[in-house]
Write a protein that holds these residues in place. Sequence first.
Motif, PDB file in Angstrom:
ATOM      1  N   GLN A 191     -25.833  65.157 -29.810  1.00 30.79           N
ATOM      2  CA  GLN A 191     -25.124  64.870 -28.565  1.00 30.79           C
ATOM      3  C   GLN A 191     -24.929  63.364 -28.379  1.00 30.79           C
ATOM      4  O   GLN A 191     -23.883  62.929 -27.882  1.00 30.79           O
ATOM      5  CB  GLN A 191     -25.875  65.467 -27.378  1.00 30.79           C
ATOM      6  N   ASP A 192     -25.922  62.584 -28.772  1.00 25.53           N
ATOM      7  CA  ASP A 192     -25.770  61.125 -28.710  1.00 25.53           C
ATOM      8  C   ASP A 192     -24.616  60.684 -29.605  1.00 25.53           C
ATOM      9  O   ASP A 192     -23.783  59.851 -29.224  1.00 25.53           O
ATOM     10  CB  ASP A 192     -27.060  60.440 -29.156  1.00 25.53           C
ATOM     11  N   PHE A 193     -24.583  61.227 -30.825  1.00 26.45           N
ATOM     12  CA  PHE A 193     -23.493  60.917 -31.744  1.00 26.45           C
ATOM     13  C   PHE A 193     -22.154  61.348 -31.164  1.00 26.45           C
ATOM     14  O   PHE A 193     -21.155  60.617 -31.256  1.00 26.45           O
ATOM     15  CB  PHE A 193     -23.732  61.610 -33.092  1.00 26.45           C
ATOM     16  N   GLU A 194     -22.113  62.521 -30.561  1.00 24.77           N
ATOM     17  CA  GLU A 194     -20.877  63.049 -29.986  1.00 24.77           C
ATOM     18  C   GLU A 194     -20.324  62.107 -28.916  1.00 24.77           C
ATOM     19  O   GLU A 194     -19.102  61.861 -28.865  1.00 24.77           O
ATOM     20  CB  GLU A 194     -21.144  64.428 -29.397  1.00 24.77           C
ATOM     21  N   GLN A 195     -21.202  61.572 -28.071  1.00 23.84           N
ATOM     22  CA  GLN A 195     -20.744  60.653 -27.033  1.00 23.84           C
ATOM     23  C   GLN A 195     -20.137  59.383 -27.631  1.00 23.84           C
ATOM     24  O   GLN A 195     -19.113  58.883 -27.162  1.00 23.84           O
ATOM     25  CB  GLN A 195     -21.907  60.293 -26.104  1.00 23.84           C
ATOM     26  N   TYR A 239     -16.192  69.759 -39.856  1.00 23.46           N
ATOM     27  CA  TYR A 239     -17.556  69.223 -39.899  1.00 23.46           C
ATOM     28  C   TYR A 239     -18.220  68.991 -38.545  1.00 23.46           C
ATOM     29  O   TYR A 239     -19.366  68.534 -38.501  1.00 23.46           O
ATOM     30  CB  TYR A 239     -17.591  67.922 -40.699  1.00 23.46           C
ATOM     31  N   LEU A 240     -17.552  69.307 -37.453  1.00 22.11           N
ATOM     32  CA  LEU A 240     -18.173  69.125 -36.144  1.00 22.11           C
ATOM     33  C   LEU A 240     -18.559  70.475 -35.547  1.00 22.11           C
ATOM     34  O   LEU A 240     -18.075  71.516 -35.976  1.00 22.11           O
ATOM     35  CB  LEU A 240     -17.216  68.389 -35.205  1.00 22.11           C
ATOM     36  N   HIS A 241     -19.406  70.435 -34.538  1.00 24.59           N
ATOM     37  CA  HIS A 241     -19.825  71.669 -33.899  1.00 24.59           C
ATOM     38  C   HIS A 241     -18.720  72.179 -32.976  1.00 24.59           C
ATOM     39  O   HIS A 241     -17.945  71.383 -32.423  1.00 24.59           O
ATOM     40  CB  HIS A 241     -21.124  71.445 -33.131  1.00 24.59           C
ATOM     41  N   PRO A 242     -18.621  73.486 -32.802  1.00 25.70           N
ATOM     42  CA  PRO A 242     -17.500  74.069 -32.038  1.00 25.70           C
ATOM     43  C   PRO A 242     -17.312  73.466 -30.643  1.00 25.70           C
ATOM     44  O   PRO A 242     -16.177  73.277 -30.199  1.00 25.70           O
ATOM     45  CB  PRO A 242     -17.882  75.555 -31.952  1.00 25.70           C
ATOM     46  N   GLU A 243     -18.414  73.151 -29.962  1.00 25.34           N
ATOM     47  CA  GLU A 243     -18.293  72.592 -28.612  1.00 25.34           C
ATOM     48  C   GLU A 243     -17.608  71.233 -28.623  1.00 25.34           C
ATOM     49  O   GLU A 243     -16.977  70.837 -27.639  1.00 25.34           O
ATOM     50  CB  GLU A 243     -19.675  72.470 -27.963  1.00 25.34           C
ATOM     51  N   THR A 244     -17.737  70.520 -29.728  1.00 25.97           N
ATOM     52  CA  THR A 244     -17.162  69.177 -29.807  1.00 25.97           C
ATOM     53  C   THR A 244     -15.644  69.227 -29.894  1.00 25.97           C
ATOM     54  O   THR A 244     -14.961  68.332 -29.402  1.00 25.97           O
ATOM     55  CB  THR A 244     -17.736  68.427 -31.027  1.00 25.97           C
ATOM     56  N   GLU A 245     -15.124  70.259 -30.522  1.00 30.03           N
ATOM     57  CA  GLU A 245     -13.674  70.372 -30.703  1.00 30.03           C
ATOM     58  C   GLU A 245     -12.936  70.302 -29.377  1.00 30.03           C
ATOM     59  O   GLU A 245     -11.976  69.539 -29.224  1.00 30.03           O
ATOM     60  CB  GLU A 245     -13.338  71.667 -31.435  1.00 30.03           C
ATOM     61  N   LYS A 247     -13.893  69.059 -26.547  1.00 26.54           N
ATOM     62  CA  LYS A 247     -14.041  67.743 -25.920  1.00 26.54           C
ATOM     63  C   LYS A 247     -13.111  66.722 -26.556  1.00 26.54           C
ATOM     64  O   LYS A 247     -12.535  65.868 -25.876  1.00 26.54           O
ATOM     65  CB  LYS A 247     -15.495  67.280 -26.022  1.00 26.54           C
ATOM     66  N   ILE A 248     -12.957  66.818 -27.880  1.00 27.51           N
ATOM     67  CA  ILE A 248     -12.069  65.888 -28.578  1.00 27.51           C
ATOM     68  C   ILE A 248     -10.621  66.132 -28.173  1.00 27.51           C
ATOM     69  O   ILE A 248      -9.869  65.188 -27.868  1.00 27.51           O
ATOM     70  CB  ILE A 248     -12.239  66.022 -30.105  1.00 27.51           C
ATOM     71  N   LEU A 249     -10.188  67.394 -28.161  1.00 26.36           N
ATOM     72  CA  LEU A 249      -8.808  67.703 -27.792  1.00 26.36           C
ATOM     73  C   LEU A 249      -8.526  67.291 -26.352  1.00 26.36           C
ATOM     74  O   LEU A 249      -7.435  66.816 -26.033  1.00 26.36           O
ATOM     75  CB  LEU A 249      -8.543  69.198 -27.984  1.00 26.36           C
ATOM     76  N   GLN A 250      -9.518  67.446 -25.485  1.00 24.67           N
ATOM     77  CA  GLN A 250      -9.354  67.014 -24.101  1.00 24.67           C
ATOM     78  C   GLN A 250      -9.152  65.502 -24.029  1.00 24.67           C
ATOM     79  O   GLN A 250      -8.290  65.010 -23.294  1.00 24.67           O
ATOM     80  CB  GLN A 250     -10.570  67.416 -23.275  1.00 24.67           C
ATOM     81  N   ALA A 251      -9.941  64.756 -24.814  1.00 24.73           N
ATOM     82  CA  ALA A 251      -9.815  63.299 -24.808  1.00 24.73           C
ATOM     83  C   ALA A 251      -8.462  62.863 -25.354  1.00 24.73           C
ATOM     84  O   ALA A 251      -7.818  61.953 -24.815  1.00 24.73           O
ATOM     85  CB  ALA A 251     -10.944  62.689 -25.644  1.00 24.73           C
ATOM     86  N   VAL A 252      -7.995  63.512 -26.413  1.00 24.76           N
ATOM     87  CA  VAL A 252      -6.697  63.154 -27.002  1.00 24.76           C
ATOM     88  C   VAL A 252      -5.578  63.433 -26.011  1.00 24.76           C
ATOM     89  O   VAL A 252      -4.685  62.603 -25.799  1.00 24.76           O
ATOM     90  CB  VAL A 252      -6.470  63.924 -28.319  1.00 24.76           C
ATOM     91  N   ARG A 253      -5.599  64.625 -25.406  1.00 26.19           N
ATOM     92  CA  ARG A 253      -4.571  64.960 -24.417  1.00 26.19           C
ATOM     93  C   ARG A 253      -4.565  63.959 -23.253  1.00 26.19           C
ATOM     94  O   ARG A 253      -3.510  63.544 -22.789  1.00 26.19           O
ATOM     95  CB  ARG A 253      -4.820  66.368 -23.856  1.00 26.19           C
TER      96      ARG A 253
END
Length: 315
Positions: A191-195, A239-245, A247-253
């Motif tokens: 989670q630290d890495f994800e942030q 290579y990322l965990h499903p929950e991260t996907e 969050k990433i798409l939300q940030a890109v949008r």
Amino acid sequence: MIQKFIPLDEGMIIMDEAILKAKKIIEGYPETKFSGEEYQRFYECVYYMCTYHGSNEKTMQLYEKFRNSLEESIFSTVLPNLINKQGENLLREFVVVWSNYKLMARWLCRFFEYLDRFFIPQRIELESLNDISFSCFREMVFKKLYCRFIEAALTLINQEREGLHIDSVLLKNVLNIFVEISDHRGVNYYQDFEQILLTEISGYYSRVASEWLLHDSLAEYVQKVSWCLNREKQRAHQYLHPETEAKILQAVRYHLLDQIAIKLMEKRQAENSGLMTDYQEILSKCAGMSLQEGSSPSSPEEWLSKLMASSSHIC
């Protein structure tokens, strides 16, 4: 069969033999195996030393010997193999030594199993043997090199985002270790890495949004947004965990569409004859376009259609 009385010094020598052989695994020989006779000999050595001496002080010496054997292996073998490596080479070696270390620790846990079954449960302040094996590696290796692991992982992700080929299996293995080595007190290293990853992604797409707005038409911009969302989704799936996907798409949008809604409208107006629009009212309507699941458009084109509909209604 080992005799039931084993003097402490003699028993420690026998266990040194077990530790020395197990250490070959961490030294690069993961194929090292113990026969059934060896396993029985080492297990019974610990058993008889604990039960015959009947002293918690003597048993504690065996407990400390287990911990010390792990710490010595890390200090003499694991850290020297990692400390001078950088980037992808560091990550590759990290995956190997973690796998070998776990295998070595698993054998030692089996030899010292009597401590786990009868001694440790009577002293709640003591860690289990498995917890010791994780905590030793976490404190002596992972925390020491954590920032370098993150830097190397982010470098690989950024390289792929720029079109280079990377070892996605290696990256997935590294991030799985982040999850695996998180401790039971609630420290989650993934989670630290994800942030950190999401912060980097936000900065990256804020920069490219400004560049694309300046140089591309609205149609080209929307095409690039679609391409980026698809690529980020593929990348996360690799290579990322499903929950991260999500969050990433939300940030890109957010950074490519929502944050610059007014600028996109201005660009459309400039391309379609320069008609004036009440942009403040459009911005208010766009703010209601939530990115939460079930309410966000499925594509940049759909998002843009909703934005255009809002502007047409205002005009």
